[in-house]
Every structure is written in structure tokens, then in C-alpha cells.
Design an enzyme around this catalytic site. Structure first.
Site, PDB file in Angstrom:
ATOM      1  N   ARG A 126       9.955 -66.669  84.229  1.00 21.82           N
ATOM      2  CA  ARG A 126       9.666 -65.436  84.979  1.00 21.82           C
ATOM      3  C   ARG A 126       9.892 -65.674  86.473  1.00 21.82           C
ATOM      4  O   ARG A 126      10.527 -64.868  87.159  1.00 21.82           O
ATOM      5  CB  ARG A 126       8.214 -65.031  84.709  1.00 21.82           C
ATOM      6  CG  ARG A 126       7.678 -63.911  85.567  1.00 21.82           C
ATOM      7  CD  ARG A 126       6.216 -63.650  85.193  1.00 21.82           C
ATOM      8  NE  ARG A 126       5.608 -62.611  85.994  1.00 21.82           N
ATOM      9  CZ  ARG A 126       4.998 -62.827  87.150  1.00 21.82           C
ATOM     10  NH1 ARG A 126       4.935 -64.037  87.652  1.00 21.82           N
ATOM     11  NH2 ARG A 126       4.453 -61.811  87.807  1.00 21.82           N
TER      12      ARG A 126
ATOM     13  N   ASP B 194       3.871 -84.110  78.542  1.00 24.59           N
ATOM     14  CA  ASP B 194       3.657 -85.556  78.670  1.00 24.59           C
ATOM     15  C   ASP B 194       3.295 -86.015  80.092  1.00 24.59           C
ATOM     16  O   ASP B 194       2.732 -87.094  80.259  1.00 24.59           O
ATOM     17  CB  ASP B 194       4.912 -86.329  78.235  1.00 24.59           C
ATOM     18  CG  ASP B 194       5.319 -86.014  76.807  1.00 24.59           C
ATOM     19  OD1 ASP B 194       4.443 -85.602  76.031  1.00 24.59           O
ATOM     20  OD2 ASP B 194       6.513 -86.165  76.473  1.00 24.59           O
TER      21      ASP B 194
ATOM     22  N   ALA C 190     -14.979 -89.677  76.214  1.00 23.67           N
ATOM     23  CA  ALA C 190     -14.736 -90.654  75.137  1.00 23.67           C
ATOM     24  C   ALA C 190     -15.086 -92.067  75.603  1.00 23.67           C
ATOM     25  O   ALA C 190     -15.291 -92.315  76.800  1.00 23.67           O
ATOM     26  CB  ALA C 190     -13.272 -90.596  74.707  1.00 23.67           C
TER      27      ALA C 190
END
Ligand code: F6P
Length: 326
Positions: free
Chosen positions: A24, A131, A190
Site C-alpha cells: 500500500r 526472521d 520462558a
């Protein structure tokens, strides 16, 4: 250099949330600057097979919030050959395209660099990959959305991990880079992240088990970057079953779930800025550069630099993760 009248735009390689916002931005910024725009379907394949359409401002309406890419994407083997690139060049000329904006990751920029060395085509790249592994840009489009998706998943897995007092290995994407795993681990609270960047230096699993998992709770979550170097979540779980049978271990591979969904505000803003910057670059006569985000500023990074250099992981983040997992 011939005056640019028409710009072709494509998305290539793995899709990433925010690619539509970038399409866009490229289209609207180009039209604002007086250029014509053509959309090329399915990445370089569309260039080779001449699947090209006119793009008007309204053709990119109502897409800023949509995941995936309206132009579709592909990985094209034919474009890797000189004959394929010659065909692509002939189609470009026949369509009156004078310059290209390519949105994608490492493979996309490598293709662009090859094309630009053989043919006189100004090309600007926009880093679009979950990534975040491209040198010369702090962030790539799609990374923030994928990271948020990973965090969302980790939060849910934590509930069941905790109830059963289990050790979970959660495998995330990253194509040999640990950005998603490391930052996903920090965001998800974690215990550890096993990433390829340091797997060669040390046996991260052995180290983790030797130090012991968190003493304050019985469940543990470890994010694992997909990569033959880390062994992947399945490989690590097999090792635990054989070497440390006292753990009740489970595996979740998040897979392509990470590539979908509506882009976050951060990805939409990054895509909008990079799309506009790509057109500025062409107006300024730049060629064969990738748009980078350097400390919130839009910069031009030569293809060679972006492709050839390994983007380093911030090792302080590894310390932060382990200090917070006591
Ligand atoms: O480069 C983006 C990426 O999602 C990587 O993280 C992953 O390794 C790869 O693409 C998967 O590719 P495909 O969708 O072709 O299986």
C-alpha cells in the site's frame, strides 16, 4: 540513467504480516510522486511468467490490516537461472517497467542483486520476513507480529505446562537465526532459548540441565530456534528422554501459525515508512539498496552488505533471560 516512469512492485519468499501495508505504501507513495505502478504476482515468478497488472491507489485500499500478501508470493527456481532472469527482463521492458521495489527476505534480495548485475534496472529492497535476520536493519517487517504470536502461544502453553509440571520445548521459526526464539523467550517469561548463534560454542541443553531449571517452580518452557544446528525441539526432547528421563517432556512446533495474522501497529508503521522510503530512494537516484531501520531512522543499505553480513544477536539479552529465570 533513464528517467523512471513506471515502478513494478512484488512480494517474494516467505510471506510476512505487514507485506500488504508495505505494498500500500509503495503504491501510494509512488503515485503521489507521479509514477505509474504495476503489481507483479507471485514474486519473481510473475516477472518470468508476465503476470503483471496496473496498480491504482484504490487497488491497495483496505489491506493495511490484512496478513499475507495480496500479490501472493513464491520461491522461483527459474529466476535463479540466467535464462529465467533474461525472460523476466524482457517482460519488464515489454510492460514498460523502469524500476523495481522488491519486498522479501534474504533470498529476495539475493535475486535482486543478481538481476541488477546482469541488467540495467534500479532496484530497491524492503526487508519483509518474520526472521529479522537481515543485516543493516534493526527490524524487518513481520517480525514484531510473529513475536507477538509466539508470546500469545507461550502464554497458553504455560497454563498446561504448569498444571502437569512438564518441561516444554516450543520450536519457533527463524531460518537459522535466533531472534524470534530469544525475544520470544524473554516476552513469554520462558526459562531459556536454544539458538543457533551459540549452539556451536556450547551444549546449551546440557548446561541448562546442569544448572537446573527454575527452583521456584516445577514446569519449564524452553524456546528452540528451528535449525539443524540446535537439533530442533524434537531432537532436544529425544535427548532429554534418553539422557534425563526424570523430566516429563513435551514438544510444540508453532510452524506457519507464526506467519499469519493481522500485523501489529509496529509492523504497519514500519511497513508504511519503509514503503515510502523506497520511493524516496528511487527519486534520489538510489539503486541496489535495501531500506533499513537504523535506530528509528530510514537508511539505505547496499544489497551486498545486507546479504553478506551476519546480523549479530544481542548477547546481553541472553544474560537478561538467564538472570530472570532464577
Ligand atoms: O523465512 C521465513 C520462514 O518462515 C522461515 O522462518 C522458515 O524457515 C521458512 O520461511 C519456511 O518456509 P516455507 O513456508 O517455504 O516452508
Amino acid at each position: 540513467m533513464a528517467k523512471i516512469k513506471t515502478i513494478g512492485v512484488l512480494t517474494s519468499g516467505g510471506d510476512a504480516p505487514g507485506m500488504n501495508a508495505a505494498l500500500r505504501a509503495v503504491t501510494r507513495a509512488a503515485i503521489f510522486n507521479g509514477f505509474n505502478v504495476k503489481g507483479i504476482y507471485r514474486g519473481y515468478r510473475g516477472l518470468v511468467e508476465n503476470e503483471i497488472v496496473d496498480f491504482r491507489a484504490q487497488d491497495v485500499s483496505n489491506i493495511i490490516h490484512r496478513g499475507g500478501t495480496i500479490l501472493r508470493t513464491a520461491r522461483c527456481d527459474e529466476f535463479k537461472t540466467q535464462e529465467g532472469r533474461q525472460k523476466a527482463y524482457e517482460n519488464m521492458c515489454q510492460q514498460g517497467i523502469d524500476a523495481l521495489v522488491v519486498i522479501g527476505g534474504d533470498g529476495t534480495l539475493t535475486g535482486a542483486r543478481e538481476f541488477a548485475t546482469e541488467h540495467d534496472v534500479p532496484i530497491v529492497g524492503i526487508p519483509g520476513t518474520i526472521d529479522n535476520d537481515l543485516y543493516g536493519t534493526d527490524h524487518t517487517i513481520g517480525y514484531d507480529t510473529a513475536l507477538n504470536t509466539i508470546m500469545w502461544c507461550v502464554d497458553r502453553i504455560r497454563d498446561t505446562a504448569n498444571s502437569h509440571e512438564r518441561l516444554f520445548f516450543i520450536e519457533v521459526m527463524g531460518h537459522n537465526a535466533g531472534f524470534l526464539a530469544l525475544n520470544g523467550a524473554i516476552a513469554g517469561g520462558a526459562e531459556a532459548a536454544i539458538i543457533p548463534e551459540i549452539s556451536i560454542e556450547k551444549d546449551q541443553l546440557a548446561q541448562l540441565i546442569e544448572h537446573g531449571f527454575r527452583t521456584t517452580k516445577k514446569s519449564s518452557i524452553v524456546l528452540v530456534a528451528e535449525s539443524p544446528i540446535t537439533g530442533g525441539a524434537m531432537g532436544l526432547a529425544d535427548r532429554v528422554r534418553n539422557e534425563y528421563p526424570q523430566y516429563d517432556v513435551r514438544v510444540t512446533i508453532l510452524g506457519h501459525l507464526q506467519r499469519g495474522g493481522s500485523p501489529t501497529a509496529q509492523d504497519r508503521i514500519l511497513a508504511s515508512r519503509m514503503g515510502a522510503a523506497a520511493i524516496d530512494a528511487l527519486v534520489e537516484g538510489q539503486r541496489n539498496v535495501m531500506i533499513g531501520d537504523d535506530d528509528e531512522k530510514m537508511v539505505y543499505v547496499p544489497f551486498n552488505k545486507a546479504i553478506k553480513n551476519e546480523k549479530p544477536i544481542d548477547r546481553h539479552l541472553l544474560d537478561t533471560l538467564s538472570h530472570l529465570a532464577i
